[in-house]
Structures are given as structure tokens and as C-alpha cells.
Design an enzyme around this catalytic site. Structure first.
Site, PDB file in Angstrom:
ATOM      1  N   ASN A 456       4.475   3.761   0.589  1.00  0.00           N
ATOM      2  CA  ASN A 456       5.016   4.288  -0.628  1.00  0.00           C
ATOM      3  C   ASN A 456       4.101   4.789  -1.572  1.00  0.00           C
ATOM      4  O   ASN A 456       2.824   4.691  -1.231  1.00  0.00           O
ATOM      5  CB  ASN A 456       5.650   3.027  -1.381  1.00  0.00           C
ATOM      6  CG  ASN A 456       4.545   2.119  -1.951  1.00  0.00           C
ATOM      7  OD1 ASN A 456       3.952   1.214  -1.321  1.00  0.00           O
ATOM      8  ND2 ASN A 456       4.153   2.211  -3.177  1.00  0.00           N
ATOM      9  N   CYS A 457       4.375   5.793  -2.590  1.00  0.00           N
ATOM     10  CA  CYS A 457       3.484   6.061  -3.579  1.00  0.00           C
ATOM     11  C   CYS A 457       4.118   5.590  -4.694  1.00  0.00           C
ATOM     12  O   CYS A 457       4.544   4.555  -4.879  1.00  0.00           O
ATOM     13  CB  CYS A 457       3.779   7.683  -3.440  1.00  0.00           C
ATOM     14  SG  CYS A 457       5.288   8.492  -3.687  1.00  0.00           S
ATOM     15  N   PHE A 458       3.992   6.507  -5.915  1.00  0.00           N
ATOM     16  CA  PHE A 458       4.316   5.887  -7.292  1.00  0.00           C
ATOM     17  C   PHE A 458       5.813   5.562  -7.466  1.00  0.00           C
ATOM     18  O   PHE A 458       6.190   4.700  -7.926  1.00  0.00           O
ATOM     19  CB  PHE A 458       4.126   7.096  -8.349  1.00  0.00           C
ATOM     20  CG  PHE A 458       2.427   7.454  -8.628  1.00  0.00           C
ATOM     21  CD1 PHE A 458       1.658   6.264  -9.157  1.00  0.00           C
ATOM     22  CD2 PHE A 458       1.940   8.516  -8.256  1.00  0.00           C
ATOM     23  CE1 PHE A 458       0.456   6.521  -9.654  1.00  0.00           C
ATOM     24  CE2 PHE A 458       0.740   8.705  -8.409  1.00  0.00           C
ATOM     25  CZ  PHE A 458       0.013   7.768  -9.267  1.00  0.00           C
TER      26      PHE A 458
END
Length: 516
Positions: A456-458
């Protein structure tokens, strides 16, 4: 081939996010340090002049600036650990050792060739001190390159097993053995190659910087139009952290990149006007003002019976954009339903940045509005011309509102609350328990056997799968999300700021299934 290229660029963009998401915190703490030692602030708050507070301010500022001055090693460690599919801490440690090996290899080569310049005359020499080691100034490039190489090789060698006397070199130790000669080759090879690259970079510092308002417009437009692909990080990172964002020497130290320069200039009373922070503010003006106008337009264009529901969707997303500077939850509210609005959003962002350039505004606007207020008050009007920044922002808010409202109504765009009378995604979501049932996500992705990797990212859950034909959007959409982006075998599901929690639930679910 196109799918492979997209997969590589997507993986790189995702890895870049890992170290970047901590730098906003570093910038904020730096700001607090500047506020404490800033004489203008201490004149209003006299007790800040006391020695303990001045000591604290200087410690905060200098310690955070040390991080900013050594972003190469931060990227090397962060990217390597982001790429690693397991035992990420081992990949990070190996990357650190490889970075050290590279530094001393280049330093030794320069020394043997008699090319080390006087440490007191580094400005303009193309050399710099990195962790006390004098090398060619590659900025963050080498950190990014090492991080990528370590991550790539680590995933392909960390499970290698040997027998007999070679057994001690199995696993991640074999990874280190493989990477050491590569690090030495980089250190020695770049000694000959990098000076030519520096010449190219020096000329390239050009289009965005030398093209004035047109360059700023191009920068702002690209930074927003690439949001759906997740590749907008590739636009702003070089300007923030490399020579493309400017190079200055202050007090014998060389600062490269808009963010380090802006942080340094905040605390230097000899600097009467910010130099490169026009790039540092980048697209934040749209995050704090423009998208507020877009959100209001979508709310007012919603059908009366849907306004309350739309408010519950748009209000948290708008607050997130303004306070934190994360725009994807709000942008994805209209991206899939009305792609033309993304084009308008990108054009207006570029226009705002070009306008700020023409008006000689150099205010710092990285992050959210709290950062903006604190940092610009600390820097002062003379350095930043920040009142004009806010005036342009308010004008931008009105322009966004007017254009979005006209386009939504004239083109009958299906923004939130304007869906045709049928069971909408939101109504389907209401059938699902408030608790996230990640089984819908896993089944919608084709089941546990179809999932290769979860990250995942932000704001996005990023999943690599084996067979894209097994994806079932209807199952995934039983868990509330802001959209699904498909790029071959790489799937992104937009969850917003709660994505970390979703990722943990998915990981736990997968581990439970595998163990049973």
C-alpha cells in the site's frame, strides 16, 4: 512490452512513496525548530529567547536538516525495504552496507586518480561530502539507484540455498555477496561517467526552471494529470530533491533541491527572498483551495435527496486534502465518473502555479494548510509574499467552483449524488456490515491463489495478481472504496487514509487462510 513498462514504473513509484511519506513530518519538525529560534516570533513570545528554548530550537532544526541533507541514504534504505517481498529489515540493512561500499569505492578511486578537490572549495566542483566521505555529487540519484538494485536482487537471491562448505553463504548473505562487487563497480564506474551526466543535468535544469511561467504550468499540469496512474511522484521528486530544483551554497554547505533549499533559507537571516520554493509549493495551492471549490460544486450539483449522503463522502475527503495535503480520496470522487474534470483540475493547477510565478510569489506551501501557515509566518512576508499566495488560492477556489458547476450541469456528469436512479455503489455498500469484510476483497481479486503480493501507499491498496480475468469488481465494491484502477496484473483499490488498516486486515486474513 507496454504492460511490463507500466509494471516497472508503477513498482518504482510505489517504492518511492515509502520514504517520502515521512519527510512531511521532518519538514514540520524543522518548522517548529525555526519558529523557536526565529527572532520575529520570539519578539512576540519573549520566553522563547530563554537559553533552553533556543537550544531546543537549534537541536530540532539541525537534526532534521541532517536528515534532509542525507536523503540519498534515506532513499537507498527506504526503496530497498519497499521492494523487498519479505524480511524487509534485512533488505534495508543490506542496502545500508552497499551504500557505504559505494561511497568508499568512489572516494578511493578519486583519491588514487588525484581528482579530490580541496574540501573548502566544493561549490561548483561537482563533488560533495556525504556522511563525511568526499565523492562526486550525485544527489539522491545514487540512493534511488542502489535502493532499486538492492530490492531487485534481494527478491531473486534471498532464498538461495547452498550445501556443504558454501552453506554459510546461503540466503540474504548470498545477496550481500552478489551486491558488493556491483557497489564497487558503481563507485568506480561513476567516477568516469558522472561528470558527463552532471553536464547534461546542468543543461536540463532548464525547461521547468528556465521556461518561467510555462515551465511552472507544465509542472503543475503533469503533477495532477498523472494521479490516476500513481506516477505523479516521478514528476515532483526530482525537483524537490535534486539539482533540478536548484543548487545554492550557504556557509560552505551545498544544498540541492527545492525542499532542502527552502528549509535552509527559512533559518538564514541573510536570505531576504526565497529562491526555489515556488517549486516546493508545487500543487498544494489546489489541494488547499481549488479542490474545496470542486467539492462545493459537486455538493451543490447533487440531487436534493442525495445531498446528505454526498456531504458524508465529500466533507472528510475535503478536510483530508486541506489539512494533510492528500488529495486522492477527493480526486477519485469525480475521476471515474467524469474524467474531463481531472483534465480541468490539472489545467487549473498549472495555471495557478504559473500565476504565482508571474506575481513573484515564493511562499512555502508543502503539505497541508497548517504547515503553510506556520512556515510562512516564520519566514515572513518579505521572503515569501505569502498574502498574494492566499489571494490567488481564494480566486482559484472560486474558479474551480464555477467551472466544475457549469460542466457538471451542462454535460450532466455523474459526480457523487447525480447517479441515475438505480442501485448505486453507495447503496450496495450500505448492505455490507460497517466492519470491513476483507474476504470480499480477496475473493474479488480472484482468491488467495491469484494474489502474488499486497502492498500500500498513502491511500491505495496495491495488489499484484496472476490472472486479471479473475477480478470481480462487484465483490470488491462490497467494501467501501473510492475506485479501482487496473493496469494489467497490477490492481489499485483506493481506500483513503484508512488503507494501512485495510492492508493489515488483508495480510492477517491471508495468513489465517494459508495456516488453516
Amino acid at each position: 512490452m507496454k504492460e511490463k513498462i507500466l509494471k516497472i514504473t508503477e513498482g518504482f513509484s510505489k517504492a518511492m512513496v515509502q520514504p517520502l511519506m515521512y519527510l512531511a513530518i521532518v519538514g514540520l519538525i524543522t518548522t517548529f525548530g525555526v519558529l523557536i529560534v526565529n527572532p520575529t516570533i520570539s519578539n512576540f513570545i519573549p520566553f522563547l529567547k530563554a537559553a533552553p528554548f533556543q537550544m531546543l530550537g537549534n537541536i530540532l532544526y539541525s537534526s532534521m536538516m541532517f536528515i534532509i541533507e542525507n536523503l540519498g541514504i534515506i532513499f537507498a534504505i527506504g526503496i530497498a525495504s519497499a521492494y523487498a517481498k519479505k524480511d524487509k529489515h534485512r533488505a534495508a540493512l543490506i542496502s545500508l552496507m552497499i551504500y557505504f561500499t559505494y561511497l568508499k569505492s568512489m572516494n578511493t578511486m578519486l583519491s588514487m586518480m588525484g581528482k579530490l578537490v580541496d574540501p573548502q572549495n566544493l561549490m561548483g566542483s561537482g563533488q560533495a561530502l556525504v556522511l563525511g566521505v568526499q565523492v562526486l555529487d550525485t544527489g539522491v540519484f545514487i540512493g534511488i539507484l542502489i535502493g532499486c538494485l538492492v530490492g531487485f536482487i534481494y527478491n531473486r537471491t534471498c532464498d538461495k540455498e547452498f550445501k556443504g562448505a558454501m552453506q554459510m553463504y546461503s540466503g540474504t548473505k548470498f545477496t550481500l555477496v552478489t551486491l558488493i562487487p556491483i557497489a564497487i563497480f558503481l563507485g568506480v564506474g561513476l567516477t568516469f561517467v558522472w561528470p558527463s551526466i552532471q553536464g547534461v543535468i546542468s543543461k536540463t535544469t532548464g525547461f521547468i526552471s528556465d521556461s518561467g511561467a510555462l515551465g511552472m504550468f507544465t509542472y503543475g499540469f503533469l503533477d495532477r494529470i498523472l494521479v490516476p496512474t500513481g506516477l505523479h511522484h516521478l514528476v515532483y521528486t526530482p525537483l524537490l530533491f535534486s539539482d533540478l530544483g536548484g543548487v545554492v551554497e550557504v556557509g560552505g554547505k551545498i544544498y540541492a533541491g527545492a525542499m532542502p533549499i527552502a528549509m535552509m533559507e527559512m533559518n538564514n537571516p541573510e536570505i531576504t527572498k526565497f529562491s526555489t520554493s515556488i517549486i516546493y509549493q508545487a500543487t498544494s495551492i489546489s489541494k488547499m483551495f481549488g479542490l474545496v471549490g470542486a467539492s462545493l460544486a459537486m455538493y451543490h450539483c447533487a440531487k436534493p435527496e442525495n445531498k446528505q449522503k454526498v456531504k458524508s463522502i465529500l466533507l472528510p475527503a475535503t478536510i483530508t486534502s486541506v489539512l494533510v495535503g492528500i488529495t486522492e480520496p477527493l480526486e477519485f470522487a469525480f475521476l471515474f465518473a467524469a474524467p474531463i474534470l481531472l483534465v480541468v483540475h490539472a489545467l487549473l493547477t498549472g495555471l495557478a502555479l504559473a500565476t504565482l510565478y508571474v506575481l513573484d510569489v515564493t511562499s512555502i506551501a508543502g503539505g497541508g494548510i497548517i504547515n503553510v501557515i506556520i512556515m510562512n509566518l516564520a519566514a515572513g512576508v518579505d521572503k515569501t509574499n505569502w498574502p498574494i499566495f492566499f489571494a490567488v488560492g481564494i480566486a482559484q477556489l472560486g474558479l474551480y467552483y464555477a467551472l466544475f458547476r457549469v460542466l457538471i450541469n451542462k454535460l450532466n456528469l455523474k459526480t457523487p449524488g447525480r447517479e441515475d436512479k438505480k442501485e448505486s455503489k453507495e447503496e450496495k455498500l450500505n448492505q455490507v456490515n460497517n466492519d470491513i469484510d476483507v474476504s470480499y476483497i480477496v475473493d474479488g481479486l480472484g482468491g488467495i491463489d491469484n494474489i502474488v503480493n499486497v502492498d500500500n501507499c498513502f491511500t491505495r491498496l496495491r495488489v499484484e495478481i496472476k490472472d486479471e480475468s479473475l477480478i470481480k469488481d462487484d465483490l470488491i465494491n462490497k467494501v467501501e472504496n473510492s475506485g479501482i484502477v487496473k493496469k494489467g496484473k497490477n490492481i489499485q483499490i483506493i481506500f483513503g487514509l484508512q488503507v494501512s488498516s485495510v492492508r493489515q486486515l488483508v495480510d492477517k486474513y491471508l495468513q489465517t487462510i494459508k495456516a488453516s
